[in-house]
Design an enzyme around this catalytic site. Structure first.
Site, PDB file in Angstrom:
ATOM      1  N   HIS A 115      42.915  42.826  38.419  1.00 52.99           N
ATOM      2  CA  HIS A 115      43.369  43.197  39.342  1.00 52.99           C
ATOM      3  C   HIS A 115      42.941  42.125  40.264  1.00 52.99           C
ATOM      4  CE1 HIS A 115      40.919  46.062  41.940  1.00 52.99           C
ATOM      5  NE2 HIS A 115      41.633  45.394  42.490  1.00 52.99           N
ATOM      6  N   ASP A 145      39.362  47.875  33.811  1.00 52.91           N
ATOM      7  CA  ASP A 145      39.647  47.279  35.440  1.00 52.91           C
ATOM      8  C   ASP A 145      38.675  45.903  35.242  1.00 52.91           C
ATOM      9  OD1 ASP A 145      41.035  45.570  37.184  1.00 52.91           O
ATOM     10  OD2 ASP A 145      40.047  47.860  39.246  1.00 52.91           O
ATOM     11  N   SER A 218      36.932  43.983  46.201  1.00 51.31           N
ATOM     12  CA  SER A 218      37.766  44.508  44.861  1.00 51.31           C
ATOM     13  C   SER A 218      36.500  43.571  44.222  1.00 51.31           C
ATOM     14  CB  SER A 218      38.318  44.282  44.645  1.00 51.31           C
ATOM     15  OG  SER A 218      39.686  45.572  45.106  1.00 51.31           O
TER      16      SER A 218
END
Length: 470
Positions: A115, A145, A218
């Site tokens: 993402h 992911d 992230s």
């Protein structure tokens, strides 16, 4: 004499407190050496993308069913635009997202979250020593992911990969990343739990920690005290949109199994079993004759699937698959997803009051975009997934026909108070004879008008007003 005793007492207490504090401090880990050794292999990732702006807030992606109606939700984090600099709706503009990553090979392979780089036109990777490269996207796996990048460089610093299966709740872990753009920020905490299954991710048994994770973290690494990467920081659980003490990381063992396929093929192929499953609660365990709730209950076997070809049936409870015990239904997709098409495995199932072993040859997951799109559309409208009623359950509660709710995804189903395990026998005055009949009847239900629905919940029938609100 009294003054002397008081003075001695004060000195003794002060010394005792100081000794206790020093002893306590000595028992806490010192992360400085770990950070010095690991930081050079951690990178900052930013992207460029020409996109049509639909909303002013592009800071994160909400996950999970009907997230706008939940007070708590899971969030993936992107970089955020500075306040006051959002573009007006529908304006074409370059967009920059911000995240973290880490180098896994000296010749330039870099790992991050999917993402972070999703739909990017240009991916920038900046190293600890300020060198910057344009990265090539090798491959992605949206289901876990993960994204694998490649930069044109040699003799790079690399991280050491660890064994996430050895993690235990209570162990210290440390994260390095770029929250809010503050490069190489270090945060630490403990492992809160392992093997967490989230509503939006059925292929990842997440590591839960209390390490502070924020936008920009992230894709960054999660280290153990040996300086080994045991996970990739990916999501948080929050009410406010910021960190609230619950964060999730993708285990390193999952990561490396994906990396090998991404390097070779640029994508990940997973095995497919072809069943719809549900958890076994206390009532179902009793009705099937189990000593306690355990396993994955098959509510539907898909036609022409490996499960159907092997002889698995609706009502079977998968207790062990490929030698791995299945305590909760959510564990089965991960176990199957770790395997490759063509593998032959044994499934130990509970059927008709006894255990038996069935051999299954797994196949590649089918890819029918039209069917998947239609299924997604139906699920979004009703907010639930239904399947055939297990035979033992139908016999126990004297259910002649209907469908069982296998999963409440939010939206319409949640608003109408429906629950997993409910059996729908009638909708809008029409009898439900199976999944196909339910789908056709549901399509004809008008929006914004209540229709009667007959539901059997734990053996008790009742009517509820069912209303679809668009």
């Amino acid at each position: 004499m009294n003054r002397l005793l008081k003075h001695v007492s004060v000195v003794f207490v002060s010394t005792f407190m100081l000794t206790s504090m020093l002893s306590h401090a000595a028992s806490l880990p010192d992360f400085t050496e770990l950070v010095e050794e690991a930081s050079p292999a951690v990178v900052n990732i930013s992207t460029e993308q020409t996109a049509t702006t639909k909303t002013a807030n592009e800071g994160g992606q909400q996950l999970g069913p009907n997230s706008e109606e939940l007070n708590e939700f899971f969030k993936h984090f992107f970089g955020q635009q500075p306040f006051g600099q959002q573009a007006p709706p529908q304006q074409q503009r370059p967009r920059s997202s911000l995240g973290s990553g880490f180098i896994i090979s000296q010749d330039g392979y870099v790992l991050t979250n999917n993402h972070v780089i999703d739909e990017a036109d240009v991916i920038h990777v900046r190293l600890n020593d300020r060198r910057e490269y344009i990265a090539k996207l090798v491959g992605t796996d949206p289901r876990t992911d993960l994204a694998l990048l490649k930069i044109d460089a040699e003799n790079l610093p690399i991280v050491k990969m660890g064994d996430s299966d050895k993690l235990k709740p209570g162990q210290w872990v440390l994260a390095i990343g770029s929250p809010f753009g503050f490069d190489y920020t270090v945060t630490a905490g403990i492992v809160s739990a392992t093997g967490r299954n989230l509503p939006s991710d059925s292929y990842v048994p997440f590591i839960q920690t209390d390490v502070a994770i924020n936008p920009g973290n992230s894709g960054g690494p999660l280290f153990n005290l040996d300086g080994e990467v045991v996970g990739i920081n990916s999501q948080i659980y929050t009410r406010s949109g910021g960190f609230m003490g619950v964060s999730f990381a993708i285990p390193s063992n999952v990561v490396m199994s994906v990396v090998d396929q991404l390097k070779q093929d640029g994508k990940v192929s997973r095995a497919w079993l072809g069943v719809l499953i549900q958890d076994v609660n206390n009532e179902l365990a009793e009705s099937f004759g189990l000593d306690r709730p355990s396993g994955a209950l098959i509510s539907r076997v898909l036609p022409d699937s490996p499960a159907e070809k092997s002889g698995l049936k609706s009502g079977d409870i998968i207790m062990v698959f490929n030698g791995k015990k299945i305590e909760h239904s959510a564990e089965l997709p991960y176990v199957v997803g770790q395997m490759k098409a063509g593998e032959k495995v044994d499934a130990k199932v509970y059927r008709d009051g006894k255990e038996q072993t069935i051999s299954v040859t797994l196949e590649a997951r089918p890819n029918d975009p039209k069917a998947l799109a239609q299924s997604q559309q139906d699920q979004n409208r009703l907010g639930m997934i239904v399947g055939e009623v297990p035979a033992d359950m139908a016999k126990k509660f004297d259910i002649e026909s209907g469908v069982i709710i296998e999963q409440v995804m939010g939206g319409t189903a949640a608003r109408n108070g429906l629950q997993q395990g409910d059996v729908i026998t009638m909708l809008n005055g029409k009898r439900i004879d199976g999944v196909a009949a339910f789908t056709e009847i549901a399509k004809a239900i008008p929006n914004d008008r209540s229709v009667p629905m007959r539901v059997i919940r734990q053996g008790y029938p009742m009517f509820i007003p069912f209303k679809i609100v668009e």
